[in-house]
Structure formats: C-alpha cells, structure tokens
Design a protein around this motif. Structure first.
Motif, PDB file in Angstrom:
ATOM      1  N   TYR A  78       0.838  -1.209   0.000  1.00  0.00           N
ATOM      2  CA  TYR A  78       0.000   0.000   0.000  1.00  0.00           C
ATOM      3  C   TYR A  78       0.873   1.260   0.000  1.00  0.00           C
ATOM      4  CZ  TYR A  78      -1.807   3.847   2.836  1.00  0.00           C
ATOM      5  OH  TYR A  78      -2.073   5.087   3.341  1.00  0.00           O
ATOM      6  N   MET A  81       2.476   1.736  -3.363  1.00  0.00           N
ATOM      7  CA  MET A  81       1.498   2.067  -4.417  1.00  0.00           C
ATOM      8  C   MET A  81       0.978   3.500  -4.274  1.00  0.00           C
ATOM      9  SD  MET A  81      -0.690  -1.451  -4.645  1.00  0.00           S
ATOM     10  CE  MET A  81      -1.349  -1.437  -6.309  1.00  0.00           C
ATOM     11  N   THR A  82       1.009   4.041  -3.070  1.00  0.00           N
ATOM     12  CA  THR A  82       0.424   5.366  -2.832  1.00  0.00           C
ATOM     13  C   THR A  82       1.452   6.431  -2.475  1.00  0.00           C
ATOM     14  OG1 THR A  82       0.017   4.855  -0.491  1.00  0.00           O
ATOM     15  CG2 THR A  82      -1.773   4.374  -2.058  1.00  0.00           C
ATOM     16  N   TYR A  95      -7.648   2.980   0.842  1.00  0.00           N
ATOM     17  CA  TYR A  95      -6.528   2.805  -0.077  1.00  0.00           C
ATOM     18  C   TYR A  95      -5.817   1.465   0.131  1.00  0.00           C
ATOM     19  CZ  TYR A  95      -6.670   7.371  -2.313  1.00  0.00           C
ATOM     20  OH  TYR A  95      -7.037   8.452  -3.071  1.00  0.00           O
ATOM     21  N   ALA A  98      -7.990  -0.894  -1.688  1.00  0.00           N
ATOM     22  CA  ALA A  98      -7.833  -0.659  -3.128  1.00  0.00           C
ATOM     23  C   ALA A  98      -6.498  -1.226  -3.625  1.00  0.00           C
ATOM     24  CB  ALA A  98      -7.931   0.829  -3.438  1.00  0.00           C
ATOM     25  N   ALA A  99      -5.451  -1.097  -2.810  1.00  0.00           N
ATOM     26  CA  ALA A  99      -4.144  -1.646  -3.183  1.00  0.00           C
ATOM     27  C   ALA A  99      -4.212  -3.163  -3.302  1.00  0.00           C
ATOM     28  CB  ALA A  99      -3.085  -1.238  -2.160  1.00  0.00           C
ATOM     29  N   GLY A 101      -6.879  -4.994  -3.907  1.00  0.00           N
ATOM     30  CA  GLY A 101      -7.700  -5.304  -5.073  1.00  0.00           C
ATOM     31  C   GLY A 101      -6.953  -5.094  -6.373  1.00  0.00           C
ATOM     32  N   GLU A 102      -6.242  -3.995  -6.490  1.00  0.00           N
ATOM     33  CA  GLU A 102      -5.489  -3.702  -7.709  1.00  0.00           C
ATOM     34  C   GLU A 102      -4.375  -4.716  -7.923  1.00  0.00           C
ATOM     35  OE1 GLU A 102      -4.387  -2.065 -11.224  1.00  0.00           O
ATOM     36  OE2 GLU A 102      -6.183  -1.647 -10.067  1.00  0.00           O
ATOM     37  N   LEU A 103      -3.685  -5.053  -6.864  1.00  0.00           N
ATOM     38  CA  LEU A 103      -2.605  -6.034  -6.940  1.00  0.00           C
ATOM     39  C   LEU A 103      -3.127  -7.382  -7.446  1.00  0.00           C
ATOM     40  CD1 LEU A 103       0.459  -6.459  -5.782  1.00  0.00           C
ATOM     41  CD2 LEU A 103      -0.775  -7.751  -4.070  1.00  0.00           C
ATOM     42  N   ASN A 105      -6.002  -8.045  -8.948  1.00  0.00           N
ATOM     43  CA  ASN A 105      -6.561  -7.898 -10.293  1.00  0.00           C
ATOM     44  C   ASN A 105      -5.452  -7.979 -11.346  1.00  0.00           C
ATOM     45  OD1 ASN A 105      -8.993  -7.575 -11.716  1.00  0.00           O
ATOM     46  ND2 ASN A 105      -8.554  -5.411 -12.049  1.00  0.00           N
ATOM     47  N   THR A 106      -4.336  -7.335 -11.081  1.00  0.00           N
ATOM     48  CA  THR A 106      -3.200  -7.356 -12.008  1.00  0.00           C
ATOM     49  C   THR A 106      -2.610  -8.760 -12.115  1.00  0.00           C
ATOM     50  OG1 THR A 106      -2.699  -5.040 -11.528  1.00  0.00           O
ATOM     51  CG2 THR A 106      -0.917  -6.367 -12.483  1.00  0.00           C
ATOM     52  N   PRO A 127     -14.646  -8.799 -10.391  1.00  0.00           N
ATOM     53  CA  PRO A 127     -13.875  -7.791  -9.646  1.00  0.00           C
ATOM     54  C   PRO A 127     -13.488  -8.372  -8.284  1.00  0.00           C
ATOM     55  CG  PRO A 127     -15.919  -6.863 -10.499  1.00  0.00           C
ATOM     56  CD  PRO A 127     -15.987  -8.338 -10.708  1.00  0.00           C
TER      57      PRO A 127
END
Length: 176
Positions: A78, A81-82, A95, A98-99, A101-103, A105-106, A127
């Motif tokens: 996190y 990423m931020t 956040y 979100a980090a 989830g984004e990780l 997802n990628t 998702p």
C-alpha cells in the motif's frame, strides 16, 4: 475432458498465480519471495490472514482464487502504491483495500495470459472482493480449498484455490 486433464489445469492455475505473484512483487516493488511453502488442501475451513482479496475465474477454469496478506506485507505494498498520493488518515483503509484489489486484479489478469490456451472462448474474471479482518471461510458442501504460502521479508501471503471437490485432493490428484 479427462479427469487428469482437469487436475493438470488446476495445477496450471496455481503455478501461474505463484509465478505471476513472485514476478510482480519483484519487478514492481522489489520484494523477493523468499520461500514458497507446500500447500495444504481439503480443509474444513480456510484460515485467512489480515486482509484477503477474492477473484472468480470463469469459463472452463471456474475457480475462486484468494490472496490473503499479513498486515506487514499489505502495508508495504500500500505504501509503495500510494507514495505519490496524499492519502488522508481517514482514507488509509480505503486505499489499503484498493491496493489489495489492484494487486490481485493485475496478478490474475496476467495469469489469464498463461491460461488462455485452456479456454479459447476466454477466461472471465470477477472484480476483487476484499475481506478485512475476517478470520476464516467455511468450506461449502462439495467444495475444496488448496493453499500455497509465500514468504517475504515483510510478511506472508497465502494463495488459495476454491473449487469443486471432484477436481482435486490434497495432492491435487483427482479423487475417484
């Protein structure tokens, strides 16, 4: 499709998730995975770490994949990423989730490239769903968990596959 082919496909999903996770951690965040632990399977419940992201893969694969992080690992991810974003104190948890989830997802998105030969119609993805501080997921009837652990200097992460029991046993061998 033969039973052995199903088992091979499940093994390919896990191997892709592990390989893509290790590569992504190293290339994007300079975090080395120091050890990949042998998995545990056919558990009554899946013990979760501090934060968990769950993604469904559709098509012929048809499995849920969970990525469960210890706080130390998700916190460093996190932060990295931020680092260019002014995160307010009341936004930290949003956040962090979100980090995660984004990780995930990628990583799963990259894994679909490894697995596209398994389903020429395409592999769908849901998702990510984030569970924060949940301790366990109980096994549903006729389902099965298979987990591999990854260690880093910042903490541990478990990758688990959730799917129909008939696909695999504790050794990822087909159960007859």
């Amino acid at each position: 499709m033969t039973d052995r082919k199903l088992v091979d496909e499940v093994q390919q999903v896990m191997q892709s998730a592990i390989t893509r996770t290790c590569n992504y951690f190293e290339s994007e965040y300079r975090i080395a995975v120091t050890e990949v632990n042998n998995g545990a399977g056919d558990l009554e419940s899946l013990t979760l770490l501090d934060m968990t992201a769950i993604v469904g893969m559709g098509g012929r694969i048809n499995l849920l994949i969970t990525f469960s992080f210890e706080d130390g690992l998700i916190n460093i991810l996190y932060q990295r990423m931020t680092e260019d974003i002014g995160v307010q104190p009341d936004e930290v948890e949003m956040y962090r989730e979100a980090a995660a989830g984004e990780l995930v997802n990628t990583i799963v998105g990259h894994s679909t490239m490894d697995l596209q030969h398994l389903d020429h119609q395409g592999i769908s993805m849901t998702p990510p769903i984030i569970l924060d501080r949940a301790k366990t997921i109980r096994r549903m009837k006729n389902s099965m968990f298979y987990t591999q652990g990854l260690n880093t200097i910042f903490g541990r992460m478990n990758i688990s596959l959730v799917g129909p029991r008939e696909l695999f046993d504790t050794n990822l061998d087909y159960v007859k």
